[in-house]
Scaffold this motif. Structure first.
Motif, PDB file in Angstrom:
ATOM      1  N   TYR A 218       0.827  -1.209   0.000  1.00 20.74           N
ATOM      2  CA  TYR A 218       0.000   0.000   0.000  1.00 20.74           C
ATOM      3  C   TYR A 218       0.863   1.261   0.000  1.00 20.74           C
ATOM      4  N   LEU A 219       1.977   1.204   0.717  1.00 20.99           N
ATOM      5  CA  LEU A 219       2.926   2.327   0.698  1.00 20.99           C
ATOM      6  C   LEU A 219       3.459   2.540  -0.706  1.00 20.99           C
ATOM      7  N   LYS A 220       3.852   1.467  -1.373  1.00 22.81           N
ATOM      8  CA  LYS A 220       4.318   1.580  -2.756  1.00 22.81           C
ATOM      9  C   LYS A 220       3.208   2.132  -3.649  1.00 22.81           C
ATOM     10  N   GLY A 221       1.978   1.678  -3.406  1.00 17.96           N
ATOM     11  CA  GLY A 221       0.855   2.143  -4.213  1.00 17.96           C
ATOM     12  C   GLY A 221       0.636   3.641  -4.083  1.00 17.96           C
TER      13      GLY A 221
ATOM     14  N   TYR B 174       3.342   5.379  -6.267  1.00 20.43           N
ATOM     15  CA  TYR B 174       3.116   5.299  -7.711  1.00 20.43           C
ATOM     16  C   TYR B 174       1.856   6.031  -8.141  1.00 20.43           C
ATOM     17  N   GLU B 175       0.825   6.048  -7.303  1.00 21.92           N
ATOM     18  CA  GLU B 175      -0.371   6.810  -7.657  1.00 21.92           C
ATOM     19  C   GLU B 175      -0.080   8.304  -7.650  1.00 21.92           C
ATOM     20  N   THR B 176       0.798   8.723  -6.751  1.00 20.13           N
ATOM     21  CA  THR B 176       1.167  10.142  -6.694  1.00 20.13           C
ATOM     22  C   THR B 176       1.921  10.567  -7.947  1.00 20.13           C
ATOM     23  N   VAL B 177       2.928   9.790  -8.363  1.00 12.38           N
ATOM     24  CA  VAL B 177       3.689  10.192  -9.556  1.00 12.38           C
ATOM     25  C   VAL B 177       2.880   9.975 -10.830  1.00 12.38           C
ATOM     26  N   ARG B 178       1.853   9.121 -10.783  1.00 14.33           N
ATOM     27  CA  ARG B 178       0.957   9.009 -11.933  1.00 14.33           C
ATOM     28  C   ARG B 178       0.133  10.274 -12.077  1.00 14.33           C
ATOM     29  N   ARG B 179      -0.470  10.687 -10.980  1.00 10.93           N
ATOM     30  CA  ARG B 179      -1.359  11.847 -11.028  1.00 10.93           C
ATOM     31  C   ARG B 179      -0.595  13.160 -11.147  1.00 10.93           C
ATOM     32  N   HIS B 180       0.601  13.215 -10.575  1.00  8.72           N
ATOM     33  CA  HIS B 180       1.392  14.446 -10.569  1.00  8.72           C
ATOM     34  C   HIS B 180       2.786  14.154 -11.125  1.00  8.72           C
ATOM     35  N   SER B 181       2.859  13.797 -12.374  1.00  5.51           N
ATOM     36  CA  SER B 181       4.135  13.426 -12.990  1.00  5.51           C
ATOM     37  C   SER B 181       5.156  14.555 -12.805  1.00  5.51           C
TER      38      SER B 181
ATOM     39  N   SER C 128      -5.025   5.464  -4.480  1.00  9.34           N
ATOM     40  CA  SER C 128      -3.873   4.566  -4.361  1.00  9.34           C
ATOM     41  C   SER C 128      -4.253   3.098  -4.489  1.00  9.34           C
ATOM     42  N   GLU C 129      -5.515   2.754  -4.214  1.00 12.13           N
ATOM     43  CA  GLU C 129      -5.937   1.347  -4.305  1.00 12.13           C
ATOM     44  C   GLU C 129      -5.771   0.781  -5.705  1.00 12.13           C
ATOM     45  N   ARG C 130      -5.876   1.637  -6.717  1.00 14.12           N
ATOM     46  CA  ARG C 130      -5.766   1.138  -8.100  1.00 14.12           C
ATOM     47  C   ARG C 130      -4.381   0.548  -8.362  1.00 14.12           C
ATOM     48  N   GLN C 131      -3.365   1.022  -7.641  1.00 13.97           N
ATOM     49  CA  GLN C 131      -2.000   0.535  -7.858  1.00 13.97           C
ATOM     50  C   GLN C 131      -1.790  -0.870  -7.294  1.00 13.97           C
ATOM     51  N   LEU C 132      -2.700  -1.337  -6.449  1.00  9.73           N
ATOM     52  CA  LEU C 132      -2.566  -2.684  -5.880  1.00  9.73           C
ATOM     53  C   LEU C 132      -2.840  -3.762  -6.917  1.00  9.73           C
TER      54      LEU C 132
ATOM     55  N   MET D 131       3.999  -6.602  -7.292  1.00 10.32           N
ATOM     56  CA  MET D 131       5.120  -5.830  -6.758  1.00 10.32           C
ATOM     57  C   MET D 131       6.317  -5.872  -7.695  1.00 10.32           C
ATOM     58  N   GLU D 132       6.517  -7.004  -8.398  1.00  5.84           N
ATOM     59  CA  GLU D 132       7.694  -7.124  -9.259  1.00  5.84           C
ATOM     60  C   GLU D 132       7.549  -6.335 -10.557  1.00  5.84           C
ATOM     61  N   GLU D 133       6.384  -5.764 -10.805  1.00  5.43           N
ATOM     62  CA  GLU D 133       6.160  -4.989 -12.022  1.00  5.43           C
ATOM     63  C   GLU D 133       6.090  -3.495 -11.719  1.00  5.43           C
ATOM     64  N   ASP D 134       6.859  -3.048 -10.735  1.00  2.00           N
ATOM     65  CA  ASP D 134       6.845  -1.644 -10.343  1.00  2.00           C
ATOM     66  C   ASP D 134       7.040  -0.695 -11.513  1.00  2.00           C
ATOM     67  N   ILE D 135       8.019  -0.987 -12.338  1.00  3.53           N
ATOM     68  CA  ILE D 135       8.411  -0.052 -13.380  1.00  3.53           C
ATOM     69  C   ILE D 135       7.340   0.124 -14.447  1.00  3.53           C
ATOM     70  N   TYR D 136       6.398  -0.812 -14.550  1.00  3.98           N
ATOM     71  CA  TYR D 136       5.378  -0.720 -15.586  1.00  3.98           C
ATOM     72  C   TYR D 136       4.115   0.004 -15.110  1.00  3.98           C
ATOM     73  N   ARG D 137       4.126   0.494 -13.880  1.00  2.00           N
ATOM     74  CA  ARG D 137       2.907   1.099 -13.348  1.00  2.00           C
ATOM     75  C   ARG D 137       2.596   2.448 -13.994  1.00  2.00           C
ATOM     76  N   THR D 138       3.611   3.247 -14.255  1.00  3.09           N
ATOM     77  CA  THR D 138       3.416   4.559 -14.873  1.00  3.09           C
ATOM     78  C   THR D 138       4.503   4.788 -15.910  1.00  3.09           C
ATOM     79  N   MET D 139       4.411   5.918 -16.619  1.00  4.26           N
ATOM     80  CA  MET D 139       5.430   6.274 -17.606  1.00  4.26           C
ATOM     81  C   MET D 139       6.453   7.252 -17.041  1.00  4.26           C
ATOM     82  N   VAL D 140       6.416   7.500 -15.723  1.00  5.29           N
ATOM     83  CA  VAL D 140       7.284   8.507 -15.121  1.00  5.29           C
ATOM     84  C   VAL D 140       8.761   8.205 -15.341  1.00  5.29           C
ATOM     85  N   PHE D 141       9.138   6.921 -15.263  1.00  5.38           N
ATOM     86  CA  PHE D 141      10.545   6.555 -15.357  1.00  5.38           C
ATOM     87  C   PHE D 141      10.943   6.058 -16.749  1.00  5.38           C
ATOM     88  N   GLY D 142      10.066   6.209 -17.742  1.00  4.79           N
ATOM     89  CA  GLY D 142      10.398   5.773 -19.091  1.00  4.79           C
ATOM     90  C   GLY D 142      10.241   4.278 -19.265  1.00  4.79           C
ATOM     91  N   ALA D 143      10.940   3.740 -20.263  1.00  2.00           N
ATOM     92  CA  ALA D 143      10.842   2.304 -20.555  1.00  2.00           C
ATOM     93  C   ALA D 143      12.010   1.893 -21.438  1.00  2.00           C
TER      94      ALA D 143
END
Length: 538
Positions: A395-398, A401-408, A457-461, A465-477
């Motif tokens: 939930y902490l991770k969520g 990631y929800e914060t950087v999704r909404r506020h890139s 933040s619940e949507r990030q659950l 956990m091992e797919e952290d990098i695919y949650r948003t586009m903040v860190f590229g790909a």
């Protein structure tokens, strides 16, 4: 008669008539018309819907090749007016509004430059960054970014080539890779402990329960980023090049981070008309940019010289700078300077933006804050959360990631030049065109995120956990992946967890809707985050 004078002169009728004229002019037996595009101008008010506009321009391309599907086109000269002159202040939101009307992939034209294809979905952005990485390598920077990056010496803004690979390899090997990050764990722990202690002090000295969280967080993030690079606690420094001046830590922040960040937002309309920029440059802008880079370089050179003196007197090599100095002649003076200030800027700004918005939303959503506190209590008990606990705190991770999704933190990335034909999300993009990835738009695109404007933040659950990098586009790909993404997640998650363990956050009256106050192309809050803190019974 080709045009019926009695027919209602609607936009649709006019488009059909002009198309008929084009076909007649080419001849029915002539080569196939590959593309004709009626271009409509959307209402430039970013808060309004894209409704019926006027017919502005009709583009015609005739080729013998097979018909291709090009991205829909948004009006041209209105883009120059509102983006080049920067009246809107938030172009990523304007691009996002146009995506609602034209779809997540469309093209615009600015001045006399080539067409720019704007990508507003994660699917299209990832495709450009991964599948077509080798076809979209060069970056087209503004005048400000060219000067401030020392003509693209900066890894994040350089062309993809030998120098880029060398600088990125050194950064990963000696600063952001697994081994150096493990070695720097103690520095992170110490930084968080000092941050929590300073919050208690600030709360004790305050006349009420409110504290400036933006100032407190930044006051610890910047020294940490600087110390991690230099390898020791940096004290106020005498810099002869700045006029025999002793530079404080606050001055260091302004010289390395604050002043360049503000200067980077300066828009030069001549960038969109290259011939004008070449013969009639903006001398006032150039002078300001040169002064900012000169002052920054003076400080960084002083730090390098001081470190060389310490090493020659027997100091044990420890930090990133020490490792770079051991490389000898592998780096030019310009590359060495950039290798120092670039990670300081990136470690400070993005993490600061993410944490400020995280605490803003936690203060506005007490149920989310309480759920996080219970998760921390269940996993950590009464002990302070540590890095080894983060893998057990979804939930902490969520929340992060929800914060950087909404506020890139960085909503737009620099333009990239396409040097060979590619297909992105079903659209043909010819060589010579440019790609603009709207990170903020991709992270808020309604076609991929339900109720995207909600911070939930619940949507990030839903993500493993091992797919952290695919949650948003903040860190590229792919090869465009940010080298420091693991450090950013670790530091932000650790600070968020520790503060929620120690304090209950509330939003002061009158600050609840202070949401859209952002500065230019960034997503910083216009005003500092002021929060009411209540210490918990630990």
């Amino acid at each position: 008669m080709l045009i019926d004078e009695q027919q209602e002169p609607t936009v649709e009728n006019l488009a059909r008539r002009v198309h008929h004229v084009l076909i007649q002019g080419l001849g029915e037996g002539s080569k196939k018309v590959e593309q004709y595009v009626p271009v409509f101008v959307c209402n430039m008010d970013r808060h309004s819907d894209c409704s019926s506009g006027g017919l502005v321009f009709i583009a015609l391309k005739s080729r013998t090749s097979k018909r291709k599907k090009y991205p829909p086109v948004v009006g041209a000269w209105m883009v120059v007016r509102d983006l080049v002159l920067f009246k809107d202040k938030v172009p990523h939101r304007t691009f996002y509004q146009w995506a609602k009307c034209h779809g997540p992939v469309y093209s615009v034209r600015t001045g006399l430059t080539s067409a720019v294809v704007v990508l507003n979905s994660a699917k299209a952005a990832r495709q450009a960054m991964t599948e077509h990485h080798s076809s979209i390598t060069a970056k087209n920077l503004t005048t400000a970014l060219k000067v401030l990056s020392l003509h693209q010496t900066m890894v994040a803004l350089s062309h993809y080539g030998r120098d880029h690979r060398l600088m990125k390899k050194l950064m990963v090997s000696h600063l952001l890779g697994t081994t150096p990050q493990r070695n720097n764990a103690f520095m992170r722990k110490e930084m968080v402990q000092k941050l929590i202690a300073s919050m208690y002090v600030e709360l004790k000295e305050a006349c009420n329960d409110t504290v400036n969280m933006s100032k407190i967080i930044l006051g610890h993030l910047f020294p940490f980023a600087l110390n991690q690079v230099i390898g020791r606690t940096v004290e106020p420094l005498y810099v002869e090049e700045l006029g025999s001046k002793v530079v404080s830590l606050q001055d260091m922040y302004n010289l390395i981070v604050g002043d360049p960040a503000n200067a980077a937002l300066e828009i030069n309309w001549r960038d969109f008309i290259p011939i004008v920029n070449r013969w009639l440059p903006n001398k006032k802008l150039q002078k300001m940019l040169n002064d900012v880079t000169r002052r920054r370089s003076a400080l960084v050179r002083a730090l390098i010289h001081q470190e060389k003196d310490l090493l020659s007197s027997g100091k044990e090599p420890k930090g990133y700078l020490d490792m770079l100095l051991k490389e000898g002649e592998i780096l030019s003076e310009r590359q060495l300077e950039t290798a120092i200030w670039e990670p300081v800027i990136e470690s400070t700004t993005t993490s600061h933006v993410a944490m400020v918005w995280a605490f803003f939303n936690l203060a506005k959503h007490p149920h989310t804050q309480e759920r996080l506190y219970k998760e921390l209590e269940q996993v950590c008990g009464k002990k302070a959360v540590e890095e080894k606990d983060l893998g057990k705190l979804p939930y902490l991770k969520g929340i992060f990631y929800e914060t950087v999704r909404r506020h890139s933190p960085l909503p737009l990335v620099p333009l990239r030049i396409v040097h060979e034909d590619v297909e992105i999300d079903g659209y043909h993009v010819p060589a010579g065109w440019e790609i603009l990835i709207n990170i903020w738009g991709a992270n808020n695109y309604e076609g991929e995120w339900k109720n995207s404007e909600e911070w939930k933040s619940e949507r990030q659950l839903e993500f493993p956990m091992e797919e952290d990098i695919y949650r948003t586009m903040v860190f590229g790909a792919g090869n465009r992946l940010c080298a420091g993404w693991t450090q950013a997640v670790t530091i932000a998650s650790l600070i968020i967890g520790r503060i929620v363990q120690n304090f209950e956050l509330k939003m002061p009256t009158g600050h609840e809707e202070d949401y859209d106050t952002i500065i230019n192309t960034g997503t910083h809050r216009l005003r500092p985050l002021i929060s009411i803190l209540t210490p918990r019974n630990l």
